[in-house]
Design a protein around this motif. Structure first.
Motif, PDB file in Angstrom:
ATOM      1  N   GLN A  20       0.949  -1.168   0.103  1.00  0.00           N
ATOM      2  CA  GLN A  20       0.042   0.136  -0.260  1.00  0.00           C
ATOM      3  C   GLN A  20       0.705   1.182   0.174  1.00  0.00           C
ATOM      4  O   GLN A  20       0.449   2.087  -0.582  1.00  0.00           O
ATOM      5  CB  GLN A  20      -0.898  -0.069   1.298  1.00  0.00           C
ATOM      6  N   ALA A  21       1.986   1.112   0.665  1.00  0.00           N
ATOM      7  CA  ALA A  21       2.825   2.591   0.804  1.00  0.00           C
ATOM      8  C   ALA A  21       3.343   2.582  -0.605  1.00  0.00           C
ATOM      9  O   ALA A  21       3.525   4.032  -0.806  1.00  0.00           O
ATOM     10  CB  ALA A  21       3.776   2.171   1.781  1.00  0.00           C
ATOM     11  N   LYS A  22       3.660   1.783  -1.480  1.00  0.00           N
ATOM     12  CA  LYS A  22       4.210   2.223  -2.929  1.00  0.00           C
ATOM     13  C   LYS A  22       3.122   2.803  -3.693  1.00  0.00           C
ATOM     14  O   LYS A  22       3.571   3.453  -4.663  1.00  0.00           O
ATOM     15  CB  LYS A  22       4.657   0.830  -3.345  1.00  0.00           C
ATOM     16  N   VAL A  62      -0.249  12.459   2.814  1.00  0.00           N
ATOM     17  CA  VAL A  62       0.121  11.151   2.051  1.00  0.00           C
ATOM     18  C   VAL A  62      -1.216  10.720   1.634  1.00  0.00           C
ATOM     19  O   VAL A  62      -1.950  10.490   2.669  1.00  0.00           O
ATOM     20  CB  VAL A  62       0.992  10.416   2.903  1.00  0.00           C
ATOM     21  N   PHE A  63      -1.407  10.218   0.413  1.00  0.00           N
ATOM     22  CA  PHE A  63      -2.706   9.774   0.148  1.00  0.00           C
ATOM     23  C   PHE A  63      -2.592   8.761  -1.073  1.00  0.00           C
ATOM     24  O   PHE A  63      -1.665   8.856  -1.910  1.00  0.00           O
ATOM     25  CB  PHE A  63      -3.539  10.802  -0.323  1.00  0.00           C
ATOM     26  N   ASP A  64      -3.547   8.067  -1.239  1.00  0.00           N
ATOM     27  CA  ASP A  64      -3.732   7.018  -2.556  1.00  0.00           C
ATOM     28  C   ASP A  64      -4.193   7.857  -3.507  1.00  0.00           C
ATOM     29  O   ASP A  64      -5.132   8.452  -3.515  1.00  0.00           O
ATOM     30  CB  ASP A  64      -4.185   5.811  -2.213  1.00  0.00           C
ATOM     31  N   ALA A  65      -3.745   7.758  -4.793  1.00  0.00           N
ATOM     32  CA  ALA A  65      -4.336   8.550  -5.936  1.00  0.00           C
ATOM     33  C   ALA A  65      -3.987   7.865  -7.106  1.00  0.00           C
ATOM     34  O   ALA A  65      -2.577   7.465  -7.509  1.00  0.00           O
ATOM     35  CB  ALA A  65      -3.500   9.755  -6.302  1.00  0.00           C
ATOM     36  N   PRO A  66      -4.752   7.261  -7.903  1.00  0.00           N
ATOM     37  CA  PRO A  66      -4.531   6.776  -9.312  1.00  0.00           C
ATOM     38  C   PRO A  66      -3.711   7.538 -10.451  1.00  0.00           C
ATOM     39  O   PRO A  66      -3.821   8.901 -10.022  1.00  0.00           O
ATOM     40  CB  PRO A  66      -5.956   6.371  -9.678  1.00  0.00           C
ATOM     41  N   LYS A  67      -2.953   6.968 -10.927  1.00  0.00           N
ATOM     42  CA  LYS A  67      -2.313   7.665 -11.938  1.00  0.00           C
ATOM     43  C   LYS A  67      -3.259   8.476 -12.972  1.00  0.00           C
ATOM     44  O   LYS A  67      -4.058   7.882 -13.440  1.00  0.00           O
ATOM     45  CB  LYS A  67      -1.442   6.818 -12.834  1.00  0.00           C
TER      46      LYS A  67
END
Length: 164
Positions: A20-22, A62-67
């Motif tokens: 997940q961190a990647k 810091v967050f998840d975001a699709p390309k």
């Protein structure tokens, strides 16, 4: 057997956290003369990330975001940027001269810097071209179109070379 199961679950959990961190984006912004105490990053797919300012006067998240393509806003002005997993983006700018001072540094920022520079060129073109008569406007538009095609061909070639 029970210890083996617990050990397996711990390893699975650790790998899941690492994985997940990647996929996350680390975003930091230092903005002089800021217009707001929050930044908002949005995408067309409904994505929205609100980033509050911290005690040191820095926006950090810091967050998840699709390309893909995104827009960030300080509540008064906005600009395009490109996010991809595992990026570490450090934005600096002065809100009084918004587009003219945007600089991205860090990992995965080339596309965002390209978009920022294109925005400046587009603004300059619009200020110049929209004051001209039709024939001169058409000539300027054709010239700008050729410039953009040249840039895109270069960028596509660069991207293709990186893939192989």
């Amino acid at each position: 057997m029970k210890k083996l199961f617990v050990a397996g679950m711990l390893i699975f959990s650790a790998l899941n956290v690492i994985g997940q961190a990647k996929n996350q984006v680390k975003f930091t912004a230092k903005i002089a003369n800021r217009n707001s105490d929050t930044l908002v990053i949005k995408a067309r797919n409904g994505f929205k990330q609100v980033i509050p300012i911290d005690k040191k006067g820095v926006f950090v998240a810091v967050f998840d975001a699709p390309k893909g393509f995104y827009v960030f806003s300080d509540g008064t002005e906005s600009s395009n940027l490109y996010l991809k997993p595992n990026s570490e983006i450090n934005l600096t700018m002065d809100a009084k001269e918004f587009d003219e001072t945007i600089v991205y540094k860090g990992k995965g920022v080339n596309e965002s810097n390209f978009l920022a520079q294109q925005a400046l060129k587009d603004e300059k073109f619009q200020n110049e071209a929209f004051t001209k008569e039709a024939t001169e406007f058409t000539a300027l538009l054709e010239k700008r179109k050729k410039q953009i095609m040249k840039i895109w061909k270069k960028e596509i070639l660069t991207l293709n070379l990186k893939r192989h």
